[in-house]
Motif scaffolding. Structure first.
Motif, short mmCIF file in Angstrom:
data_model
loop_
_atom_site.label_atom_id
_atom_site.label_comp_id
_atom_site.label_asym_id
_atom_site.label_seq_id
_atom_site.Cartn_x
_atom_site.Cartn_y
_atom_site.Cartn_z
N ASP A 1 -11.70 -1.82 -9.08
CA ASP A 1 -10.47 -2.45 -8.59
C ASP A 1 -9.23 -1.75 -9.11
O ASP A 1 -8.25 -1.60 -8.38
CB ASP A 1 -10.46 -3.92 -9.02
N ALA A 2 -9.28 -1.37 -10.35
CA ALA A 2 -8.09 -0.75 -10.94
C ALA A 2 -7.72 0.52 -10.20
O ALA A 2 -6.56 0.76 -9.88
CB ALA A 2 -8.36 -0.45 -12.42
N ARG B 1 -6.37 -0.27 -6.86
CA ARG B 1 -5.01 -0.80 -6.98
C ARG B 1 -4.01 0.33 -7.04
O ARG B 1 -2.95 0.29 -6.40
CB ARG B 1 -4.92 -1.67 -8.24
N THR B 2 -4.35 1.33 -7.84
CA THR B 2 -3.43 2.47 -7.98
C THR B 2 -3.18 3.12 -6.63
O THR B 2 -2.03 3.38 -6.25
CB THR B 2 -4.03 3.53 -8.93
N ASP C 1 -1.17 0.93 -4.32
CA ASP C 1 0.25 0.93 -4.70
C ASP C 1 0.92 2.22 -4.27
O ASP C 1 2.09 2.20 -3.85
CB ASP C 1 0.36 0.76 -6.23
N HIS D 1 0.59 -7.94 1.16
CA HIS D 1 -0.15 -7.42 0.01
C HIS D 1 -0.17 -8.39 -1.15
O HIS D 1 -1.10 -8.38 -1.96
CB HIS D 1 0.43 -6.07 -0.42
N THR E 1 -6.18 -9.72 -1.76
CA THR E 1 -6.70 -9.09 -2.97
C THR E 1 -6.58 -7.58 -2.82
O THR E 1 -6.26 -7.07 -1.74
CB THR E 1 -8.19 -9.42 -3.16
N THR E 2 -6.88 -6.89 -3.90
CA THR E 2 -6.78 -5.43 -3.87
C THR E 2 -7.66 -4.84 -2.78
O THR E 2 -7.24 -4.00 -1.98
CB THR E 2 -7.18 -4.83 -5.23
N ARG E 3 -8.90 -5.30 -2.76
CA ARG E 3 -9.84 -4.74 -1.80
C ARG E 3 -9.42 -5.04 -0.38
O ARG E 3 -9.51 -4.21 0.52
CB ARG E 3 -11.24 -5.31 -2.07
N SER F 1 -6.40 -5.60 0.59
CA SER F 1 -5.22 -4.77 0.87
C SER F 1 -5.65 -3.38 1.31
O SER F 1 -5.11 -2.81 2.26
CB SER F 1 -4.34 -4.65 -0.36
#
Lengths: 102, 532
Positions: free
Chosen positions: B343-344, B347-348, B351, B497, B501-503, B505
Motif C-alpha cells: 500500500d505504501a 500510495r506514493t 500521489d 481520492h 482507499t489507496t488501491r 484510487s
C-alpha cells in the motif's frame, strides 16, 4: 463595511452580486439548486454599491463579487463556494445556518 | 559409398522442401536392392523413374514447381547412382494419392529411393542392403510451406552437376541458412523426428562448418523408437578432398556471412527511413496545425520573437509533454498494481499521479490567461475528446459515473460519498453552464444592440466603441468560467481520492486513463478511416 455586515447578518445566506456578472449568476443558480433562498444584493443597483464593493474587495478576493455570507460570516468567492460544495461542506454550512433543512 | 551419402544428403535437402499441407515426406532408403534406376520422360514429357529390373515407369509427380524441380533433380540423381544390383525384385511405385484421404501422398514405395508417406503411414519397408548399409527411415511432415525459392534456384543450378560432395554440402548449408523460419519444421516432426545432428536445418545460424563436419558428425541417437542411423562416410576416402573442401567451403561460408550482414544493414537502413518518414509527416501536421492558429512560425530560432503570442502553441507542446509523462506514470502504476505492491508504494505512485494532474490544471490556467479561446475550443485535444468537452475539459460527473462501476466493491459509506460527490459536481456543472449561457445571452444583447442613433456618424462610432468595450469586458469573464470549471474538476478528483482507499484510487486512475486513451485512439482511428 458596516453596511455589508449589517446586510449579511439579516439572512442566513446573503450574496452580493452584480447584475452584469455571469459568474454571480452561476453561484445564484447553485444556491437555488440547493434549496436555499439567499438574499441577493446587486451592488450596481444599490445606492451605495460602490462603497460596498470597495469594502468587499478588502476582504481579500480578486473580484469583489460574488461575495457569499452564510450565517453572517464571509465564506468566499466563486472558487471557494465551488470547492466547499464539492466536498459537501457548503451544504452542511447551510444546514447549520438554517438556510436549508436537508 | 560416396554416392550413397550424396544421395542421403540430397534426401535431406529434399526434406526441406515445402509441400502443400496435405503432403508429407517420408524417406526410407535402404539402398541397393534394386538395379539402377533410370530417368526418362514419359509421353507428357514428365520426368519419370524407371526401374530397370521391373520396367515400371512411374511419374514423378509434384504439386508445385518447386517440388517438381526437386523431383527432377532427385531423379537426375538417381541417374547417376550406381545402385548395386540385387536379386530380389522390387518395384518403384510412385503414387499420387488423391488429397481427400487424410493427406495425399507422394509415394515412391517399396524400395530404395524415396517414399513419401502420409502421417502414420510413413514407413515403407525397405530392405537392408547387402552392402551393410543401414536402414534409415525418416518420416516427417512439413506443416507449413516456406519460401525456399532462393534455395530452389540454387538447387536447380546444383542439380545440374550432381554427385559431388561439395555441391551437396553447399546445398545443405544453404538450406540451413535459409530455413531459419523453419525451426518449426523440426518441432513438427514429432515422433518421426530424426536428429540430424548439427547439420540439420533447425539451426539457422550460419556455420563455417565444412562438409567434413557434416559428413563426420552424423546422426546419433534414437528418437522415440525410430531407427535412426548414422550416415557415416568412410573418412579414408574423403581425406584427400578434405583440405580442398575446407577452403572452398570456408570461402563460401564467408561470402554467405557477408551477404547476410549486408542484408541486415539494408533492413536497418530501410527501417530508419521509414521512421524518419513518419516523423516528417508528424512534424508537417504540427506545423500545419500551428499555422492554422495564425501563429507566426519564425524560421530562425529567435526564441523571444517566437514566444510572443504563441500561448496556444506553447500550451500544445506542454500538454503533449505532460501527456507523455502522465502515460509513463500510469504504466508505473499499472505495473505496481499488477505486481500487488504494498500500500505504501502504491500510495506514493498515486500521489505522484494526482500531483501531476495539478500540474496540468496549473498549465491550463496560465494558457487560459494567454488565450482562453484556444483552451475553450479544445484544439489541443483529439476530435472525440473535443466533442464531449465541457468548458475546456472533461465533465466530472460523467467521469464519476464511469468509474463507480469499476471500483466495486465499495463500502456503504463510500457509495454514499461517491453518490454525493456525483450529485455535487453535477449541480456545480449545471450552475456554471447556466452562467455561461447567461454570458452568451448578455454578449449577444450587447453586440446586437445596434440602436439607431439619431446623431451623426461620430455618435455611431462612439456607440460602436462603447458596445465593443462592454463586450470586451464580458469576454473577460470567460477566463473566470474556465478557471472555475477546472477548479471543479480538480476538486472533484481530490474529493474522490479522499473517499477511496489507496488501491481503489489506483484502480480509478487506471480506469480513467484507459477511458481517455481509448477515446484518443478512437479519434485516431476515425481520422484514419477510409473514406468513400
Amino acid at each position: 463595511m458596516d453596511r455589508v455586515k449589517d446586510l449579511a447578518s439579516k439572512k442566513a445566506a446573503v450574496i452580493f452580486t452584480k447584475s452584469s456578472c455571469c459568474m454571480c449568476h452561476s453561484i445564484k443558480q447553485l444556491f437555488y439548486e440547493l434549496g436555499a433562498s439567499p438574499a441577493i444584493h446587486e451592488l450596481d443597483q444599490v445606492s451605495n454599491g460602490k462603497e460596498m464593493e470597495y469594502a468587499l474587495r478588502g476582504l481579500g478576493c480578486n473580484s469583489s463579487v460574488p461575495a457569499v455570507f452564510i450565517g453572517g460570516k464571509y465564506v468566499g468567492s466563486a472558487k471557494d463556494i465551488i470547492s466547499l460544495h464539492v466536498d459537501g461542506s457548503l451544504k452542511q454550512m447551510l444546514i447549520d445556518a438554517k438556510a436549508i433543512w436537508f | 559409398m560416396e554416392l550413397q551419402s550424396t544421395c542421403h544428403q540430397y534426401l535431406r535437402a529434399l526434406r526441406h522442401f515445402p509441400l502443400p499441407r496435405r503432403l508429407s515426406y517420408s524417406s526410407s532408403s535402404g539402398l541397393g536392392k534394386e538395379g539402377p534406376v533410370s530417368f526418362c520422360q514419359n509421353k507428357q514429357s514428365r520426368p519419370c523413374l524407371v526401374s530397370r529390373s521391373r520396367q515400371k515407369v512411374t511419374e514423378v509427380c509434384s504439386y508445385s514447381p518447386l517440388t517438381h524441380s526437386l523431383s527432377v533433380g532427385c531423379v537426375a540423381l538417381f541417374r547417376h547412382l550406381q545402385l548395386p544390383s540385387h536379386k530380389s525384385p522390387s518395384e518403384h511405385v510412385l503414387v499420387d494419392r488423391p488429397p481427400g484421404r487424410g493427406g495425399g501422398c507422394l509415394e515412391l514405395t517399396k524400395m530404395d529411393a524415396i517414399s513419401f508417406g502420409t502421417e502414420g503411414n510413413t514407413i515403407r519397408s525397405s530392405r537392408i542392403s547387402d552392402l551393410g548399409t543401414f536402414e534409415q527411415s525418416l518420416g516427417f511432415r512439413i506443416e507449413d510451406a516456406a519460401d525456399l525459392i532462393p534455395v530452389y534456384y540454387q538447387m536447380k543450378s546444383n542439380s545440374q552437376a550432381l554427385g559431388t560432395d561439395i555441391q551437396f554440402a553447399t546445398l545443405n548449408k544453404t538450406l540451413q541458412l535459409q530455413t531459419e523460419p523453419q525451426a518449426n519444421l523440426v518441432s513438427t516432426f514429432g515422433g518421426h523426428r530424426e536428429n540430424w545432428g548439427e547439420s540439420t536445418m533447425a539451426e539457422a545460424s550460419p556455420r563455417t562448418d565444412t562438409s567434413t563436419d557434416d559428413t563426420d558428425e552424423k546422426n546419433h541417437g534414437h528418437e522415440r523408437g525410430q531407427l535412426t542411423a548414422v550416415v557415416v562416410s568412410d573418412s579414408s576416402d574423403k581425406s584427400k578432398e578434405k583440405s580442398g573442401d575446407q577452403k572452398t567451403l570456408r570461402r563460401l561460408a564467408q561470402n554467405r556471412e557477408a551477404a547476410r550482414k549486408s542484408r541486415l544493414r539494408k533492413k536497418a537502413y530501410v527501417q530508419q527511413l521509414e521512421s524518419s518518414r513518419l516523423k516528417l509527416t508528424q512534424l508537417e501536421q504540427e506545423l500545419q496545425r500551428a499555422r492554422q492558429q495564425g501563429i507566426f512560425i519564425s524560421s530562425s530560432g529567435d526564441q523571444s520573437h517566437s514566444m510572443s503570442g504563441n500561448g496556444a502553441l506553447a500550451f500544445d507542446v506542454e500538454y503533449a509533454r505532460w501527456l507523455e509523462e502522465h502515460n509513463k506514470q500510469i504504466n508505473e502504476l499499472r505495473a505496481a498494481v499488477n505486481s500487488h505492491a504494498a500500500d505504501a508504494e502504491l500510495r506514493t505512485i498515486v500521489d505522484n499521479v494526482t500531483a501531476h494532474f495539478d500540474d496540468i490544471f496549473r498549465l491550463k490556467g496560465i494558457a487560459g490567461k494567454a488565450d482562453v479561446f484556444h483552451i475553450l475550443s479544445g484544439m489541443w485535444q483529439t476530435p472525440a475528446e473535443r466533442c464531449f468537452m465541457w468548458i475546456g475539459g472533461f465533465r466530472s460527473s460523467e467521469l464519476l459515473k464511469l468509474l463507480v462501476n469499476q471500483l466495486e466493491p465499495l463500502t456503504e459509506q463510500q457509495l454514499v460519498g461517491i453518490y454525493n460527490l456525483q450529485q455535487s459536481s453535477q449541480q456545480a456543472e449545471d450552475a456554471l453552464s447556466q452562467g455561461m449561457e447567461a454570458l452568451q445571452q448578455s454578449l449577444a444583447e450587447t453586440l446586437a444592440n445596434g440602436s439607431p442613433s439619431p446623431s451623426g456618424s461620430s455618435g455611431n462610432v462612439a456607440n460602436y466603441m462603447g458596445q465593443m468595450a462592454m463586450a470586451m469586458g464580458k469576454l473577460g469573464t470567460l477566463e473566470g468560467f474556465l478557471r472555475q470549471a477546472d477548479n471543479l474538476r480538480q476538486q472533484t478528483l481530490q474529493q474522490m481520492h479522499r473517499i477511496l482507499t489507496t488501491r481503489q484510487s489506483a484502480r480509478a486512475l487506471l480506469a480513467k486513463n484507459d477511458y481517455f486513451s481509448r477515446l484518443r485512439a478512437l479519434s485516431s482511428l476515425w481520422l484514419a478511416r477510409p473514406r468513400e
